[in-house]
Write a protein that holds these residues in place. Structure first.
Motif, PDB file in Angstrom:
ATOM      1  N   GLY A 187      29.492  52.258 -28.684  1.00  0.00           N
ATOM      2  CA  GLY A 187      30.308  52.413 -27.488  1.00  0.00           C
ATOM      3  C   GLY A 187      30.118  51.261 -26.510  1.00  0.00           C
ATOM      4  N   MET A 188      28.871  50.850 -26.301  1.00  0.00           N
ATOM      5  CA  MET A 188      28.604  49.746 -25.374  1.00  0.00           C
ATOM      6  C   MET A 188      29.131  48.426 -25.929  1.00  0.00           C
ATOM      7  SD  MET A 188      24.832  50.782 -23.913  1.00  0.00           S
ATOM      8  CE  MET A 188      25.116  49.889 -22.381  1.00  0.00           C
ATOM      9  N   LEU A 189      29.066  48.254 -27.266  1.00  0.00           N
ATOM     10  CA  LEU A 189      29.606  47.043 -27.873  1.00  0.00           C
ATOM     11  C   LEU A 189      31.134  47.054 -27.859  1.00  0.00           C
ATOM     12  CD1 LEU A 189      27.243  46.689 -30.967  1.00  0.00           C
ATOM     13  CD2 LEU A 189      27.270  45.239 -28.932  1.00  0.00           C
ATOM     14  N   GLY A 190      31.719  48.256 -28.032  1.00  0.00           N
ATOM     15  CA  GLY A 190      33.173  48.352 -28.048  1.00  0.00           C
ATOM     16  C   GLY A 190      33.795  47.899 -26.740  1.00  0.00           C
ATOM     17  N   ARG A 191      33.075  48.066 -25.654  1.00  0.00           N
ATOM     18  CA  ARG A 191      33.583  47.628 -24.344  1.00  0.00           C
ATOM     19  C   ARG A 191      33.680  46.107 -24.269  1.00  0.00           C
ATOM     20  NH1 ARG A 191      33.970  50.654 -19.719  1.00  0.00           N
ATOM     21  NH2 ARG A 191      34.263  49.488 -17.800  1.00  0.00           N
ATOM     22  N   LEU A 192      32.838  45.409 -25.045  1.00  0.00           N
ATOM     23  CA  LEU A 192      32.831  43.947 -25.045  1.00  0.00           C
ATOM     24  C   LEU A 192      33.802  43.348 -26.056  1.00  0.00           C
ATOM     25  CD1 LEU A 192      28.952  43.404 -24.996  1.00  0.00           C
ATOM     26  CD2 LEU A 192      30.493  43.434 -23.029  1.00  0.00           C
ATOM     27  N   LEU A 193      34.311  44.201 -26.964  1.00  0.00           N
ATOM     28  CA  LEU A 193      35.074  43.694 -28.100  1.00  0.00           C
ATOM     29  C   LEU A 193      36.468  43.226 -27.714  1.00  0.00           C
ATOM     30  CD1 LEU A 193      34.805  43.289 -31.144  1.00  0.00           C
ATOM     31  CD2 LEU A 193      35.695  45.599 -31.473  1.00  0.00           C
ATOM     32  N   PHE A 194      37.046  43.818 -26.670  1.00  0.00           N
ATOM     33  CA  PHE A 194      38.421  43.510 -26.290  1.00  0.00           C
ATOM     34  C   PHE A 194      38.462  43.007 -24.851  1.00  0.00           C
ATOM     35  CE2 PHE A 194      38.637  46.652 -29.635  1.00  0.00           C
ATOM     36  CZ  PHE A 194      39.624  46.150 -30.479  1.00  0.00           C
ATOM     37  N   PRO A 195      39.428  42.177 -24.515  1.00  0.00           N
ATOM     38  CA  PRO A 195      39.546  41.688 -23.136  1.00  0.00           C
ATOM     39  C   PRO A 195      39.845  42.829 -22.179  1.00  0.00           C
ATOM     40  CG  PRO A 195      41.461  41.023 -24.450  1.00  0.00           C
ATOM     41  CD  PRO A 195      40.464  41.587 -25.407  1.00  0.00           C
ATOM     42  N   PRO A 196      39.479  42.673 -20.894  1.00  0.00           N
ATOM     43  CA  PRO A 196      39.645  43.767 -19.922  1.00  0.00           C
ATOM     44  C   PRO A 196      41.065  44.292 -19.814  1.00  0.00           C
ATOM     45  CG  PRO A 196      38.282  42.011 -19.017  1.00  0.00           C
ATOM     46  CD  PRO A 196      38.831  41.487 -20.299  1.00  0.00           C
ATOM     47  N   GLU A 197      42.063  43.433 -19.984  1.00  0.00           N
ATOM     48  CA  GLU A 197      43.444  43.899 -19.828  1.00  0.00           C
ATOM     49  C   GLU A 197      43.874  44.841 -20.954  1.00  0.00           C
ATOM     50  OE1 GLU A 197      43.482  39.676 -21.581  1.00  0.00           O
ATOM     51  OE2 GLU A 197      42.491  40.769 -19.960  1.00  0.00           O
ATOM     52  N   GLN A 198      43.171  44.829 -22.082  1.00  0.00           N
ATOM     53  CA  GLN A 198      43.518  45.725 -23.180  1.00  0.00           C
ATOM     54  C   GLN A 198      42.707  47.021 -23.162  1.00  0.00           C
ATOM     55  OE1 GLN A 198      43.162  43.586 -26.886  1.00  0.00           O
ATOM     56  NE2 GLN A 198      44.876  42.211 -26.425  1.00  0.00           N
ATOM     57  N   SER A 199      41.647  47.057 -22.356  1.00  0.00           N
ATOM     58  CA  SER A 199      40.742  48.209 -22.354  1.00  0.00           C
ATOM     59  C   SER A 199      41.408  49.509 -21.914  1.00  0.00           C
ATOM     60  CB  SER A 199      39.524  47.913 -21.469  1.00  0.00           C
ATOM     61  OG  SER A 199      38.729  46.910 -22.063  1.00  0.00           O
ATOM     62  N   PRO A 200      42.252  49.525 -20.840  1.00  0.00           N
ATOM     63  CA  PRO A 200      42.848  50.807 -20.432  1.00  0.00           C
ATOM     64  C   PRO A 200      43.683  51.454 -21.530  1.00  0.00           C
ATOM     65  CG  PRO A 200      43.057  49.191 -18.671  1.00  0.00           C
ATOM     66  CD  PRO A 200      42.566  48.448 -19.875  1.00  0.00           C
ATOM     67  N   ALA A 201      44.541  50.663 -22.198  1.00  0.00           N
ATOM     68  CA  ALA A 201      45.387  51.219 -23.255  1.00  0.00           C
ATOM     69  C   ALA A 201      44.546  51.705 -24.433  1.00  0.00           C
ATOM     70  CB  ALA A 201      46.401  50.174 -23.717  1.00  0.00           C
ATOM     71  N   LEU A 202      43.548  50.910 -24.803  1.00  0.00           N
ATOM     72  CA  LEU A 202      42.686  51.302 -25.917  1.00  0.00           C
ATOM     73  C   LEU A 202      41.860  52.529 -25.554  1.00  0.00           C
ATOM     74  CD1 LEU A 202      41.541  50.764 -28.719  1.00  0.00           C
ATOM     75  CD2 LEU A 202      39.902  49.191 -27.679  1.00  0.00           C
ATOM     76  N   GLY A 203      41.348  52.568 -24.315  1.00  0.00           N
ATOM     77  CA  GLY A 203      40.559  53.708 -23.879  1.00  0.00           C
ATOM     78  C   GLY A 203      41.350  55.006 -23.941  1.00  0.00           C
ATOM     79  N   ALA A 204      42.633  54.953 -23.575  1.00  0.00           N
ATOM     80  CA  ALA A 204      43.470  56.156 -23.622  1.00  0.00           C
ATOM     81  C   ALA A 204      43.617  56.668 -25.057  1.00  0.00           C
ATOM     82  CB  ALA A 204      44.844  55.853 -23.031  1.00  0.00           C
ATOM     83  N   LYS A 205      43.761  55.751 -26.003  1.00  0.00           N
ATOM     84  CA  LYS A 205      43.878  56.154 -27.412  1.00  0.00           C
ATOM     85  C   LYS A 205      42.575  56.760 -27.920  1.00  0.00           C
ATOM     86  CE  LYS A 205      47.266  52.504 -28.377  1.00  0.00           C
ATOM     87  NZ  LYS A 205      48.406  53.363 -28.770  1.00  0.00           N
ATOM     88  N   LEU A 206      41.455  56.156 -27.551  1.00  0.00           N
ATOM     89  CA  LEU A 206      40.161  56.679 -27.999  1.00  0.00           C
ATOM     90  C   LEU A 206      39.878  58.039 -27.380  1.00  0.00           C
ATOM     91  CD1 LEU A 206      38.031  53.401 -27.815  1.00  0.00           C
ATOM     92  CD2 LEU A 206      39.019  54.462 -29.843  1.00  0.00           C
ATOM     93  N   HIS A 207      40.284  58.236 -26.127  1.00  0.00           N
ATOM     94  CA  HIS A 207      40.116  59.541 -25.488  1.00  0.00           C
ATOM     95  C   HIS A 207      40.949  60.607 -26.199  1.00  0.00           C
ATOM     96  CE1 HIS A 207      38.714  57.766 -21.365  1.00  0.00           C
ATOM     97  NE2 HIS A 207      37.798  57.689 -22.311  1.00  0.00           N
ATOM     98  N   SER A 208      42.139  60.217 -26.669  1.00  0.00           N
ATOM     99  CA  SER A 208      42.984  61.174 -27.384  1.00  0.00           C
ATOM    100  C   SER A 208      42.307  61.628 -28.668  1.00  0.00           C
ATOM    101  CB  SER A 208      44.343  60.533 -27.701  1.00  0.00           C
ATOM    102  OG  SER A 208      45.035  60.207 -26.512  1.00  0.00           O
ATOM    103  N   ILE A 209      41.719  60.667 -29.402  1.00  0.00           N
ATOM    104  CA  ILE A 209      41.030  61.014 -30.646  1.00  0.00           C
ATOM    105  C   ILE A 209      39.791  61.855 -30.349  1.00  0.00           C
ATOM    106  CG2 ILE A 209      39.791  60.092 -32.643  1.00  0.00           C
ATOM    107  CD1 ILE A 209      41.544  57.592 -32.416  1.00  0.00           C
ATOM    108  N   GLY A 210      39.026  61.421 -29.351  1.00  0.00           N
ATOM    109  CA  GLY A 210      37.763  62.088 -29.055  1.00  0.00           C
ATOM    110  C   GLY A 210      37.943  63.431 -28.388  1.00  0.00           C
ATOM    111  N   TYR A 211      38.495  63.424 -27.166  1.00  0.00           N
ATOM    112  CA  TYR A 211      38.593  64.659 -26.395  1.00  0.00           C
ATOM    113  C   TYR A 211      39.706  65.574 -26.902  1.00  0.00           C
ATOM    114  CZ  TYR A 211      35.513  62.205 -23.190  1.00  0.00           C
ATOM    115  OH  TYR A 211      34.450  61.523 -22.644  1.00  0.00           O
ATOM    116  N   GLY A 212      40.668  65.001 -27.636  1.00  0.00           N
ATOM    117  CA  GLY A 212      41.749  65.826 -28.153  1.00  0.00           C
ATOM    118  C   GLY A 212      41.419  66.514 -29.459  1.00  0.00           C
ATOM    119  N   PHE A 213      40.447  65.984 -30.223  1.00  0.00           N
ATOM    120  CA  PHE A 213      40.190  66.550 -31.537  1.00  0.00           C
ATOM    121  C   PHE A 213      38.709  66.607 -31.900  1.00  0.00           C
ATOM    122  CE2 PHE A 213      40.048  65.563 -36.267  1.00  0.00           C
ATOM    123  CZ  PHE A 213      40.091  66.895 -36.646  1.00  0.00           C
ATOM    124  N   LEU A 214      38.065  65.451 -32.062  1.00  0.00           N
ATOM    125  CA  LEU A 214      36.738  65.428 -32.674  1.00  0.00           C
ATOM    126  C   LEU A 214      35.674  66.092 -31.800  1.00  0.00           C
ATOM    127  CD1 LEU A 214      36.708  61.827 -34.209  1.00  0.00           C
ATOM    128  CD2 LEU A 214      36.940  63.999 -35.410  1.00  0.00           C
TER     129      LEU A 214
END
Length: 324
Positions: A187-214
């Protein structure tokens, strides 16, 4: 359920902004957790001497945990992330989650503490090496490819993150470490993997997978594993649930009232003390280890998981109104 638990720790690591919690928030959180460890070991020693529990280490570590993965979405939904209180709670949760994971890895691992420490150092060096590599300016071509495939059916950025989670968990397990350590580091490495401008969109998708299902699957299975028959078979066993809940508040919460003096007002300190006592995911892991090794009484295991389950809805419902 295992995937959900791993993803819960991944999201917790992903949401932690190391730049914001560095300095005073992290130092205060570390001091508070160390005080909690000392108090927990004293309480556990007394409980072992009276025959109430079997292992000082198991009960002591369980009393010092904080379910940061459970608290982070609450902070986010209330727009507290990035505030002074949010930074303090995030750092307290990170230390309260990561510290016990390290202790479980070293002292409750399959190998000797010395061997586990060496393996842990090897894992941390690997993670730091990856972090240094990811901090390098990304290739413009790679950034463009990730941006272009963010909303296509390939979902390439999401697949890259899932690959990162899997890889870090595999590395941790290969080194005989707990998988939660790999998920948290991913999780801490994933924050460094993408530029800041892409983080909000990616974070929303990961939240959908995590909090929506797993992640809900993990909590459902944890609830299914709660031994209600053991809790209701005797009033002495049922009485242990509020006892353990009070011990969470004493061991994990009380030090915050002292450590955060001068840095947070009274109501904020009280709210922080209550919220950082929320515990369940790591509590389940430690309880399973205790049952498998025969170092925990079944009635204590049921009561402790019951107290952790009760802390997830109850303590935030009490702590947030105290904050105001």
């Amino acid at each position: 359920s295992t995937l959900g638990l791993g993803f819960l720790f991944f999201v917790a690591g992903y949401e932690i902004d190391t730049a914001r919690i560095r300095g005073a928030p992290f130092n205060r959180a570390g001091t508070s957790w160390l005080i909690s460890v000392v108090v927990a070991l004293i309480v556990a020693t007394v409980m072992v001497a009276t025959g109430f529990v079997l292992s000082e280490l198991l009960i002591g570590l369980a009393l010092t945990t904080t379910a940061i993965g459970t608290l982070m979405p609450m902070l986010q939904d209330r727009q507290m992330l990035g505030t002074r209180f949010g930074d303090m709670l995030a750092s307290a949760g990170a230390v309260g989650e990561f510290g016990p994971v390290l202790a479980v890895t070293i002292f409750l691992g399959a190998a000797s503490p010395t061997t586990e420490t060496l393996l842990l150092i090897a894992f941390l060096l690997t993670a730091l090496g990856l972090a240094a590599f990811m901090r390098r300016p990304p290739s413009p071509r790679v950034v463009e490819v990730m941006r272009r495939h963010m909303d296509t059916s390939s979902q390439l950025p999401v697949r890259v993150v899932m690959l990162l989670i899997t890889a870090m968990i595999v590395v941790a397990v290969a080194l005989s470490l707990d998988m939660l350590l790999g998920a948290f580091a991913a999780g801490m490495l994933g924050r460094l993997l993408f530029p800041p401008e892409q983080s909000p969109a990616l974070g929303a998708k990961l939240h959908s997978i995590g909090y929506g299902f797993l992640i809900p699957v993990f909590f459902v299975v944890s609830g299914m594993g709660l031994d209600l028959e053991a809790l209701t078979s005797s009033w002495t066993v049922a009485a242990r649930v509020p006892l353990f809940l009070l011990l969470f508040l004493l061991v994990r919460g009380a030090p915050a009232l002292l450590v955060y003096r001068g840095i947070l007002p009274g109501r904020s300190r009280a709210a922080l003390a209550i919220l950082q006592c929320t515990a369940l995911p790591l509590l389940v892991v430690i309880t399973e280890i205790g049952l498998e090794t025969g170092r925990m009484k079944p009635e204590n295991a049921a009561a402790r998981v019951g107290a952790g389950t009760l802390s997830v809805p109850l303590l935030p419902l009490c702590g947030v109104p105290v904050l105001g």
